[in-house]
Design a protein around this motif. Structure first.
Motif, PDB file in Angstrom:
ATOM      1  N   VAL A  32       0.861  -1.181   0.000  1.00  0.00           N
ATOM      2  CA  VAL A  32       0.000   0.000   0.000  1.00  0.00           C
ATOM      3  C   VAL A  32       0.896   1.230   0.000  1.00  0.00           C
ATOM      4  N   VAL A  33       0.605   2.157  -0.912  1.00  0.00           N
ATOM      5  CA  VAL A  33       1.352   3.412  -0.984  1.00  0.00           C
ATOM      6  C   VAL A  33       0.366   4.552  -0.783  1.00  0.00           C
ATOM      7  N   HIS A  34       0.724   5.461   0.130  1.00  0.00           N
ATOM      8  CA  HIS A  34      -0.103   6.633   0.419  1.00  0.00           C
ATOM      9  C   HIS A  34       0.678   7.877   0.014  1.00  0.00           C
ATOM     10  N   HIS A  35       0.085   8.685  -0.862  1.00  0.00           N
ATOM     11  CA  HIS A  35       0.693   9.952  -1.275  1.00  0.00           C
ATOM     12  C   HIS A  35       0.012  11.065  -0.488  1.00  0.00           C
ATOM     13  N   SER A  36       0.767  11.704   0.394  1.00  0.00           N
ATOM     14  CA  SER A  36       0.162  12.665   1.320  1.00  0.00           C
ATOM     15  C   SER A  36      -0.298  13.958   0.658  1.00  0.00           C
ATOM     16  N   PHE A  37       0.250  14.315  -0.510  1.00  0.00           N
ATOM     17  CA  PHE A  37      -0.143  15.592  -1.111  1.00  0.00           C
ATOM     18  C   PHE A  37      -1.613  15.616  -1.511  1.00  0.00           C
ATOM     19  N   ASP A  38      -2.197  14.477  -1.876  1.00  0.00           N
ATOM     20  CA  ASP A  38      -3.628  14.438  -2.194  1.00  0.00           C
ATOM     21  C   ASP A  38      -4.338  13.276  -1.500  1.00  0.00           C
ATOM     22  N   ASP A  39      -3.623  12.616  -0.600  1.00  0.00           N
ATOM     23  CA  ASP A  39      -4.149  11.470   0.152  1.00  0.00           C
ATOM     24  C   ASP A  39      -4.624  10.344  -0.752  1.00  0.00           C
ATOM     25  N   SER A  40      -3.965  10.192  -1.909  1.00  0.00           N
ATOM     26  CA  SER A  40      -4.312   9.077  -2.786  1.00  0.00           C
ATOM     27  C   SER A  40      -3.664   7.803  -2.259  1.00  0.00           C
ATOM     28  N   VAL A  41      -4.357   6.692  -2.481  1.00  0.00           N
ATOM     29  CA  VAL A  41      -3.906   5.395  -1.987  1.00  0.00           C
ATOM     30  C   VAL A  41      -3.864   4.418  -3.155  1.00  0.00           C
ATOM     31  N   PHE A  42      -2.758   3.698  -3.239  1.00  0.00           N
ATOM     32  CA  PHE A  42      -2.571   2.663  -4.250  1.00  0.00           C
ATOM     33  C   PHE A  42      -2.333   1.344  -3.532  1.00  0.00           C
ATOM     34  N   VAL A  43      -2.971   0.285  -4.005  1.00  0.00           N
ATOM     35  CA  VAL A  43      -2.760  -1.051  -3.453  1.00  0.00           C
ATOM     36  C   VAL A  43      -2.202  -1.922  -4.568  1.00  0.00           C
ATOM     37  N   ASP A  44      -1.026  -2.461  -4.336  1.00  0.00           N
ATOM     38  CA  ASP A  44      -0.326  -3.281  -5.330  1.00  0.00           C
ATOM     39  C   ASP A  44      -0.249  -2.571  -6.682  1.00  0.00           C
ATOM     40  N   GLY A  45       0.007  -1.263  -6.642  1.00  0.00           N
ATOM     41  CA  GLY A  45       0.192  -0.479  -7.852  1.00  0.00           C
ATOM     42  C   GLY A  45      -1.078   0.048  -8.490  1.00  0.00           C
ATOM     43  N   TYR A  47      -4.542   2.285  -8.394  1.00  0.00           N
ATOM     44  CA  TYR A  47      -5.192   3.391  -7.693  1.00  0.00           C
ATOM     45  C   TYR A  47      -6.481   2.897  -7.040  1.00  0.00           C
ATOM     46  N   VAL A  48      -6.694   3.313  -5.788  1.00  0.00           N
ATOM     47  CA  VAL A  48      -7.904   2.919  -5.073  1.00  0.00           C
ATOM     48  C   VAL A  48      -8.800   4.121  -4.814  1.00  0.00           C
ATOM     49  N   ILE A  49      -8.266   5.134  -4.126  1.00  0.00           N
ATOM     50  CA  ILE A  49      -9.107   6.255  -3.702  1.00  0.00           C
ATOM     51  C   ILE A  49      -8.206   7.386  -3.233  1.00  0.00           C
ATOM     52  N   LYS A  50      -8.774   8.586  -3.100  1.00  0.00           N
ATOM     53  CA  LYS A  50      -7.996   9.706  -2.569  1.00  0.00           C
ATOM     54  C   LYS A  50      -8.875  10.568  -1.677  1.00  0.00           C
ATOM     55  N   GLY A  51      -8.271  11.596  -1.121  1.00  0.00           N
ATOM     56  CA  GLY A  51      -9.006  12.526  -0.268  1.00  0.00           C
ATOM     57  C   GLY A  51      -9.239  11.964   1.125  1.00  0.00           C
ATOM     58  N   ILE A  52     -10.333  12.389   1.718  1.00  0.00           N
ATOM     59  CA  ILE A  52     -10.637  11.974   3.095  1.00  0.00           C
ATOM     60  C   ILE A  52     -10.796  10.462   3.189  1.00  0.00           C
ATOM     61  N   ALA A  53     -11.413   9.847   2.193  1.00  0.00           N
ATOM     62  CA  ALA A  53     -11.568   8.385   2.217  1.00  0.00           C
ATOM     63  C   ALA A  53     -10.201   7.702   2.196  1.00  0.00           C
ATOM     64  N   GLY A  54      -9.250   8.266   1.468  1.00  0.00           N
ATOM     65  CA  GLY A  54      -7.888   7.730   1.465  1.00  0.00           C
ATOM     66  C   GLY A  54      -7.239   7.850   2.829  1.00  0.00           C
ATOM     67  N   ARG A  55      -7.439   9.001   3.478  1.00  0.00           N
ATOM     68  CA  ARG A  55      -6.903   9.181   4.840  1.00  0.00           C
ATOM     69  C   ARG A  55      -7.533   8.190   5.808  1.00  0.00           C
TER      70      ARG A  55
END
Length: 135
Positions: A32-45, A47-55
């Motif tokens: 799982v990779v979390h990019h803090s600039f937009d709170d986007s989340v990737f699972v095994d490469g 894209y899953v979700i971003k924003g508050i749901a990503g947080r």
């Protein structure tokens, strides 16, 4: 039946052919990779979700890694200042529903399950590795 030109009959030997063993769910690595600039989340490469749901997802995963937590209440989520939820009309239930649906749609090894009124659980089918990118 006649054999096609390229087909060969298998040679009979004393050994049995064994299908490769499938990895159990606990052996599967989940990256799982979390990019803090937009709170986007990737699972095994992927894209899953971003924003508050990503947080929300990252917070649950961090708590699981830190102390094994698998169940959460809406109240404790709302009180977590690190999530930076809006103070008025946070739409928490809607965000959790969206996150749960997204995880289900993508058939990921991380799932959210409703445990009852105001309670949600996280199910992780494998070993979790969480990386946070700050830039």
């Amino acid at each position: 039946m006649a054999l096609a030109l390229g087909e060969k009959l298998p040679l009979k030997t004393g050994s049995h052919r064994v299908a490769p063993a499938e990895h159990s769910a606990s052996e599967q690595m989940i990256r799982v990779v979390h990019h803090s600039f937009d709170d986007s989340v990737f699972v095994d490469g992927d894209y899953v979700i971003k924003g508050i749901a990503g947080r929300l997802l990252v917070s649950m995963l961090e708590q699981h890694l830190a102390n094994g937590t698998l169940e959460f209440t809406n109240r404790e989520i709302r009180l977590d200042a690190a999530l930076k939820l809006p103070e008025f009309k946070d739409n928490l239930e809607t965000r959790l529903l969206l996150l749960r649906r997204r995880l289900d749609e993508k058939q990921l090894p991380i799932r959210l399950v409703r445990l009852g009124r105001g309670r949600i659980g996280i199910r992780i089918e494998g070993r979790l590795r969480l990386r946070k990118d700050m830039a």
